[in-house]
Design a protein around this motif. Structure first.
Motif, short mmCIF file in Angstrom:
data_model
loop_
_atom_site.label_atom_id
_atom_site.label_comp_id
_atom_site.label_asym_id
_atom_site.label_seq_id
_atom_site.Cartn_x
_atom_site.Cartn_y
_atom_site.Cartn_z
N ILE A 59 -33.99 -73.99 -3.03
CA ILE A 59 -33.10 -73.13 -2.27
C ILE A 59 -33.92 -72.25 -1.32
O ILE A 59 -35.03 -71.84 -1.64
N VAL A 60 -33.34 -72.01 -0.16
CA VAL A 60 -33.92 -71.11 0.83
C VAL A 60 -33.16 -69.80 0.70
O VAL A 60 -31.92 -69.78 0.67
N ILE A 61 -33.90 -68.70 0.60
CA ILE A 61 -33.27 -67.39 0.38
C ILE A 61 -33.62 -66.47 1.54
O ILE A 61 -34.78 -66.36 1.94
N GLU A 62 -32.58 -65.83 2.06
CA GLU A 62 -32.73 -64.83 3.12
C GLU A 62 -31.96 -63.58 2.71
O GLU A 62 -31.13 -63.63 1.80
N ARG A 63 -32.23 -62.49 3.39
CA ARG A 63 -31.43 -61.27 3.19
C ARG A 63 -30.67 -61.00 4.49
O ARG A 63 -31.27 -60.96 5.56
N ASP A 64 -29.35 -60.81 4.38
CA ASP A 64 -28.54 -60.59 5.58
C ASP A 64 -28.56 -59.13 6.00
O ASP A 64 -29.18 -58.28 5.35
N GLU A 65 -27.87 -58.83 7.08
CA GLU A 65 -27.88 -57.48 7.66
C GLU A 65 -27.23 -56.44 6.75
O GLU A 65 -27.47 -55.24 6.91
N ASP A 66 -26.42 -56.88 5.79
CA ASP A 66 -25.78 -55.96 4.85
C ASP A 66 -26.58 -55.81 3.56
O ASP A 66 -26.15 -55.12 2.64
#
Length: 72
Positions: free
Chosen positions: A10-17
């Motif tokens: 899985i690729v994990i990112e953090r969004d603007e919220d």
């Protein structure tokens, strides 16, 4: 050994919220989110199980090669 087990990356990112967003690139439209990394991983397990149920042939998952960073 259980021959039905698969490695799913899985690729994990953090969004603007501030939510963690995960995607399993080996599986079509397989993504989820969570407020914490632990919550995301629980949610990803659930959605991956659902995505795998929809796969016609579990043996034909694309090989995950990796992620490459490009600088612009």
């Amino acid at each position: 050994m259980d021959d039905t087990r698969r490695e799913i990356y899985i690729v994990i990112e953090r969004d603007e919220d501030g939510f963690f967003v995960g995607e399993a690139p080996q599986l079509r439209a397989c993504y989820s989110q969570g407020r914490t990394l632990d919550e995301l991983l629980v949610n990803m397990r659930e959605v991956i199980e659902l995505c795998l149920e929809d796969q016609d042939d579990l043996g034909q998952l694309p090989e995950f090669v990796g992620i490459q960073k490009l600088l612009f």
